[in-house]
Design a protein around this motif. Structure first.
Motif, PDB file in Angstrom:
ATOM      1  N   ALA A  46       0.829  -1.210   0.000  1.00 23.89           N
ATOM      2  CA  ALA A  46       0.000   0.000   0.000  1.00 23.89           C
ATOM      3  C   ALA A  46       0.863   1.259   0.000  1.00 23.89           C
ATOM      4  O   ALA A  46       0.529   2.265  -0.639  1.00 23.89           O
ATOM      5  N   THR A  47       1.976   1.203   0.721  1.00 23.64           N
ATOM      6  CA  THR A  47       2.917   2.328   0.741  1.00 23.64           C
ATOM      7  C   THR A  47       3.497   2.565  -0.645  1.00 23.64           C
ATOM      8  O   THR A  47       3.575   3.699  -1.127  1.00 23.64           O
ATOM      9  N   VAL A  48       3.902   1.487  -1.289  1.00 22.12           N
ATOM     10  CA  VAL A  48       4.464   1.589  -2.629  1.00 22.12           C
ATOM     11  C   VAL A  48       3.396   2.040  -3.621  1.00 22.12           C
ATOM     12  O   VAL A  48       3.688   2.735  -4.601  1.00 22.12           O
ATOM     13  N   PHE A  49       2.150   1.661  -3.370  1.00 30.32           N
ATOM     14  CA  PHE A  49       1.031   2.113  -4.207  1.00 30.32           C
ATOM     15  C   PHE A  49       0.977   3.637  -4.265  1.00 30.32           C
ATOM     16  O   PHE A  49       0.855   4.232  -5.337  1.00 30.32           O
ATOM     17  N   LEU A  50       1.088   4.272  -3.120  1.00 31.94           N
ATOM     18  CA  LEU A  50       1.031   5.730  -3.079  1.00 31.94           C
ATOM     19  C   LEU A  50       2.238   6.339  -3.789  1.00 31.94           C
ATOM     20  O   LEU A  50       2.103   7.313  -4.541  1.00 31.94           O
ATOM     21  N   ALA A  51       3.418   5.773  -3.564  1.00 31.85           N
ATOM     22  CA  ALA A  51       4.606   6.258  -4.270  1.00 31.85           C
ATOM     23  C   ALA A  51       4.474   6.035  -5.775  1.00 31.85           C
ATOM     24  O   ALA A  51       4.921   6.859  -6.580  1.00 31.85           O
ATOM     25  N   GLY A  52       3.840   4.925  -6.150  1.00 27.05           N
ATOM     26  CA  GLY A  52       3.654   4.628  -7.569  1.00 27.05           C
ATOM     27  C   GLY A  52       2.758   5.627  -8.264  1.00 27.05           C
ATOM     28  O   GLY A  52       2.938   5.918  -9.454  1.00 27.05           O
ATOM     29  N   ILE A  53       1.774   6.171  -7.543  1.00 29.52           N
ATOM     30  CA  ILE A  53       0.927   7.206  -8.129  1.00 29.52           C
ATOM     31  C   ILE A  53       1.784   8.400  -8.525  1.00 29.52           C
ATOM     32  O   ILE A  53       1.661   8.950  -9.623  1.00 29.52           O
ATOM     33  N   ASP A  54       2.667   8.821  -7.605  1.00 34.22           N
ATOM     34  CA  ASP A  54       3.555   9.944  -7.894  1.00 34.22           C
ATOM     35  C   ASP A  54       4.432   9.661  -9.108  1.00 34.22           C
ATOM     36  O   ASP A  54       4.672  10.534  -9.945  1.00 34.22           O
ATOM     37  N   GLU A  55       4.902   8.430  -9.191  1.00 41.33           N
ATOM     38  CA  GLU A  55       5.809   8.072 -10.272  1.00 41.33           C
ATOM     39  C   GLU A  55       5.123   8.108 -11.630  1.00 41.33           C
ATOM     40  O   GLU A  55       5.710   8.543 -12.626  1.00 41.33           O
ATOM     41  N   ASN A  56       3.873   7.683 -11.677  1.00 44.24           N
ATOM     42  CA  ASN A  56       3.194   7.486 -12.954  1.00 44.24           C
ATOM     43  C   ASN A  56       2.174   8.559 -13.311  1.00 44.24           C
ATOM     44  O   ASN A  56       1.696   8.593 -14.445  1.00 44.24           O
ATOM     45  N   ILE A  57       1.826   9.429 -12.370  1.00 43.83           N
ATOM     46  CA  ILE A  57       0.679  10.305 -12.580  1.00 43.83           C
ATOM     47  C   ILE A  57       0.869  11.267 -13.738  1.00 43.83           C
ATOM     48  O   ILE A  57      -0.083  11.605 -14.444  1.00 43.83           O
ATOM     49  N   SER A 109      12.439  11.066  -2.447  1.00 44.18           N
ATOM     50  CA  SER A 109      11.667  10.455  -1.359  1.00 44.18           C
ATOM     51  C   SER A 109      11.028   9.143  -1.807  1.00 44.18           C
ATOM     52  O   SER A 109      11.006   8.166  -1.057  1.00 44.18           O
ATOM     53  N   CYS A 110      10.514   9.097  -3.048  1.00 42.21           N
ATOM     54  CA  CYS A 110       9.909   7.860  -3.555  1.00 42.21           C
ATOM     55  C   CYS A 110      10.935   6.742  -3.657  1.00 42.21           C
ATOM     56  O   CYS A 110      10.637   5.578  -3.348  1.00 42.21           O
ATOM     57  N   ALA A 111      12.145   7.068  -4.097  1.00 42.18           N
ATOM     58  CA  ALA A 111      13.197   6.052  -4.193  1.00 42.18           C
ATOM     59  C   ALA A 111      13.474   5.442  -2.832  1.00 42.18           C
ATOM     60  O   ALA A 111      13.592   4.216  -2.688  1.00 42.18           O
ATOM     61  N   ILE A 153       4.249  -8.880  -4.721  1.00 42.16           N
ATOM     62  CA  ILE A 153       3.148  -8.196  -4.033  1.00 42.16           C
ATOM     63  C   ILE A 153       3.480  -6.726  -3.816  1.00 42.16           C
ATOM     64  O   ILE A 153       2.634  -5.844  -4.012  1.00 42.16           O
ATOM     65  N   VAL A 154       4.729  -6.439  -3.417  1.00 37.72           N
ATOM     66  CA  VAL A 154       5.128  -5.041  -3.233  1.00 37.72           C
ATOM     67  C   VAL A 154       5.003  -4.283  -4.550  1.00 37.72           C
ATOM     68  O   VAL A 154       4.471  -3.165  -4.596  1.00 37.72           O
TER      69      VAL A 154
END
Length: 394
Positions: free
Chosen positions: A10-21, A104-106, A131-132
């Motif tokens: 779930a944490t990586v999910f939020l970071a992934g939004i930033d990465e791909n948005i 921060s995402c890294a 899963i991550v």
């Protein structure tokens, strides 16, 4: 599977939004800030460059420090950088905010991946990593489409504001649920050098660079590509990203599962081979639009399979150097994103948007050659027998 692995996802999910948005709201940013589409696309390129550099530089430093506390600090920086993006008055400030977001995402993704492997038995680490990474692909299912809807309603700035707000409760939940991590010995510069000069490990890392680079040659400009070929409405385009994200979630899980079940070496070769075929078929669907959706979903599924496959392969090749392997690989992945987005940007600037799938295929073909070379290297760093001679699943 330990439920805390899903919390890290779930944490990586939020970071992934930033990465791909930015991929989903690229035209809106370009229009609002009065910059070209290619310039707006460089927000993805700079993100990936900084992400890659940060992951490479800090992985050894993180190896002997308490990970839970660092993860909470990184999430705080993540929230602040998104707030800055939401308030940015122009392209320059947004560019700076993307730099801070990337750093921060890294750190967040690197720590989340490492913590997931620590919480999981060795035989299931491929699935744990999968899963991550479902968190990142899941951001395409929900995060990017919802971000596009928010963008259509109230503008792209609100997207970054919402991400900043969501980071706060997640940080509190992580503080309650995660245990303090065990300390480990510090990794030396020599460990990095060993990883980067050993043929098996180096070519394994380069598989990520080449395959993800080939993918992002098209994916970074997927919105304008689809608009140019099919002219979909805003709702249809959002649904296409949902379908792509669903495929990505499935692919991240399948990549980890297949790597554990079939053997990491076999999976390392199979994934880019099938991905190359799927990407080569994409341009042909312009004459058969009904085929575009299933081919795009296969392409999306395989694009998210490669990360757990490569990381499981590297960890099995040198178990005692897992921290550095993961750190370098997270860096390699985003170097691939930067190279792919940069190559795609050059094509777009020169009026060759429709050539991006073919350019991507050429880069993915290099990934397939690197995978073949890596699995046939003489030995792993740890002195074990080459993995292509080890029974699947061992």
């Amino acid at each position: 599977m330990d439920t805390r692995v899903y919390l890290l996802a779930a944490t990586v999910f939020l970071a992934g939004i930033d990465e791909n948005i930015c991929i989903g709201i690229l035209p809106s940013i370009a229009t609002d800030l009065h910059v070209s589409l290619a310039s707006a696309g460089q927000l993805t390129t700079i993100f990936s460059c900084v992400f890659a550099l940060t992951a490479f530089c800090v992985s050894a430093w993180l190896s002997h420090r308490e990970r839970k506390r660092l993860l909470l600090y990184a999430l705080g920086a993540f929230a602040l950088s998104n707030l800055l993006a939401a308030m940015s008055p122009g392209y320059g400030v947004l560019f700076a905010a993307r730099v801070a977001m990337a750093a921060s995402c890294a750190t967040v993704i690197l720590l989340a991946t490492t913590l997931a492997t620590e919480l999981t038995p060795p035989a299931r680490r491929g699935r744990a990593i999968g899963i991550v990474f479902m968190g990142i692909s899941g951001s395409l299912v929900l995060g990017v489409p919802v971000g596009m809807v928010i963008n259509n309603w109230v503008g792209w700035r609100a997207v970054f504001g919402c991400i900043a707000i969501l980071a706060l409760p997640l940080t509190g939940y992580l503080a309650c649920r995660l245990p303090l991590s065990a300390s480990r010995k510090s990794m030396s510069v020599r460990t990095y050098w060993t990883q980067l000069t050993h043929p098996r490990m180096l070519t394994g890392q380069l598989v990520s660079v080449a395959m993800i680079g080939g993918h992002f040659t098209l994916f970074a400009y997927l919105t304008p590509y689809v608009q140019a070929v099919y002219s979909p409405g805003a709702a249809t385009l959002t649904l296409l990203y949902v379908a792509f994200g669903v495929a990505g979630v499935i692919g991240a899980w399948l990549g980890g599962w297949f790597s554990d079940r079939a053997g990491a070496s076999r999976a390392l070769i199979c994934c880019p081979a099938v991905f190359l075929l799927a990407m080569a078929v994409l341009p042909a669907t312009s004459r058969a639009p009904l085929l575009f959706l299933p081919v795009m979903m296969l392409w999306g599924c395989l694009s998210w399979s490669i990360s757990p496959i490569v990381q499981n392969y590297l960890i099995r090749s040198a178990p005692d150097q897992a921290d550095v392997s993961i750190g370098i690989n997270v860096s390699a992945m985003h170097l691939g994103v930067a190279l792919g987005a940069g190559l795609g940007g050059l094509l777009v600037d020169n009026g060759a948007l429709l050539s991006t799938p073919w350019a991507g295929c050429g880069v993915v073909a290099i990934a397939l050659c690197l995978a073949w070379r890596s699995t046939r290297s003489a030995s792993a760093i740890s002195g074990e027998e080459p993995m292509h001679r080890v029974k699947a699943g061992e």
